[in-house]
Design a protein around this motif. Sequence first.
Motif, PDB file in Angstrom:
ATOM      1  N   SER A 179       0.804  -1.237  -0.145  1.00 18.93           N
ATOM      2  CA  SER A 179       0.056   0.002   0.171  1.00 18.93           C
ATOM      3  C   SER A 179       1.015   1.227   0.098  1.00 18.93           C
ATOM      4  CB  SER A 179      -0.922  -0.077   1.356  1.00 18.93           C
ATOM      5  OG  SER A 179      -1.676  -1.184   1.175  1.00 18.93           O
ATOM      6  N   ILE A 196       2.602   1.693  -3.638  1.00 19.56           N
ATOM      7  CA  ILE A 196       1.345   2.339  -4.442  1.00 19.56           C
ATOM      8  C   ILE A 196       1.312   3.894  -4.259  1.00 19.56           C
ATOM      9  CG2 ILE A 196      -1.029   2.392  -4.993  1.00 19.56           C
ATOM     10  CD1 ILE A 196      -0.709  -0.741  -4.964  1.00 19.56           C
ATOM     11  N   LEU A 197       0.959   4.060  -2.525  1.00 17.48           N
ATOM     12  CA  LEU A 197       0.799   5.604  -2.435  1.00 17.48           C
ATOM     13  C   LEU A 197       2.045   6.115  -2.895  1.00 17.48           C
ATOM     14  CD1 LEU A 197      -1.157   7.421  -0.963  1.00 17.48           C
ATOM     15  CD2 LEU A 197       0.177   6.949   1.109  1.00 17.48           C
ATOM     16  N   SER A 198       3.143   5.947  -2.878  1.00 23.86           N
ATOM     17  CA  SER A 198       4.281   6.585  -2.964  1.00 23.86           C
ATOM     18  C   SER A 198       4.427   6.996  -4.654  1.00 23.86           C
ATOM     19  CB  SER A 198       5.469   6.019  -2.544  1.00 23.86           C
ATOM     20  OG  SER A 198       6.727   6.509  -3.254  1.00 23.86           O
ATOM     21  N   VAL A 199       4.015   5.820  -5.196  1.00 28.23           N
ATOM     22  CA  VAL A 199       4.203   5.912  -6.661  1.00 28.23           C
ATOM     23  C   VAL A 199       2.949   7.148  -7.430  1.00 28.23           C
ATOM     24  CG1 VAL A 199       3.706   4.918  -9.036  1.00 28.23           C
ATOM     25  CG2 VAL A 199       5.033   3.724  -7.383  1.00 28.23           C
ATOM     26  N   VAL A 200       1.974   7.070  -6.701  1.00 29.53           N
ATOM     27  CA  VAL A 200       0.778   8.073  -7.105  1.00 29.53           C
ATOM     28  C   VAL A 200       1.073   9.390  -6.613  1.00 29.53           C
ATOM     29  CG1 VAL A 200      -1.455   8.706  -6.532  1.00 29.53           C
ATOM     30  CG2 VAL A 200      -1.169   6.515  -7.021  1.00 29.53           C
ATOM     31  N   LEU A 201       1.549   9.567  -5.443  1.00 24.59           N
ATOM     32  CA  LEU A 201       2.174  11.053  -5.125  1.00 24.59           C
ATOM     33  C   LEU A 201       3.320  11.592  -5.952  1.00 24.59           C
ATOM     34  CD1 LEU A 201       1.800  10.781  -1.204  1.00 24.59           C
ATOM     35  CD2 LEU A 201       0.554  11.766  -2.694  1.00 24.59           C
ATOM     36  N   SER A 202       4.155  10.624  -6.227  1.00 28.14           N
ATOM     37  CA  SER A 202       5.315  11.126  -6.948  1.00 28.14           C
ATOM     38  C   SER A 202       4.748  11.408  -8.497  1.00 28.14           C
ATOM     39  CB  SER A 202       6.305   9.853  -7.147  1.00 28.14           C
ATOM     40  OG  SER A 202       6.997   9.586  -6.109  1.00 28.14           O
ATOM     41  N   LEU A 203       4.198  10.676  -9.034  1.00 24.24           N
ATOM     42  CA  LEU A 203       3.411  11.036 -10.519  1.00 24.24           C
ATOM     43  C   LEU A 203       2.623  12.402 -10.203  1.00 24.24           C
ATOM     44  CD1 LEU A 203       2.104   7.538 -11.677  1.00 24.24           C
ATOM     45  CD2 LEU A 203       3.988   8.910 -12.589  1.00 24.24           C
ATOM     46  N   LEU A 204       1.757  12.782  -9.393  1.00 23.67           N
ATOM     47  CA  LEU A 204       1.239  13.858  -9.006  1.00 23.67           C
ATOM     48  C   LEU A 204       2.177  15.142  -8.848  1.00 23.67           C
ATOM     49  CD1 LEU A 204      -1.623  12.878  -6.448  1.00 23.67           C
ATOM     50  CD2 LEU A 204      -2.033  13.384  -9.070  1.00 23.67           C
TER      51      LEU A 204
END
Length: 93
Positions: free
Chosen positions: A76, A79-87
């Motif tokens: 989890s 996934i949260l790290s990847v989403v925040l990095s993309l944002l």
Amino acid sequence: MVSFDWQLSVRLTPEVSDHQEREFIMSRWFIIAGAILLVIGVLMHFAPWLFNWFGRLPGDIRIESERSRVFIPITSMIILSVVLSLLLSFFRR
């Protein structure tokens, strides 16, 4: 004097010191972070089913015994790290 544009950048005139510029930028990011935390809190209160996936993915470690519980949400957090990095990379452009 401070002027805003639509991106998260600030144009400062020469009469504003470097310290004031950094202070202004930091205060703006604190306001943005607070607004994001507020939205997440409201979503968790009124729509808790949106976050049921968190901690239940394959790779998340949950150890329960009679006296204690250990919860390590590895997948989890990835996934949260990847989403925040993309944002963040999206908003920096």
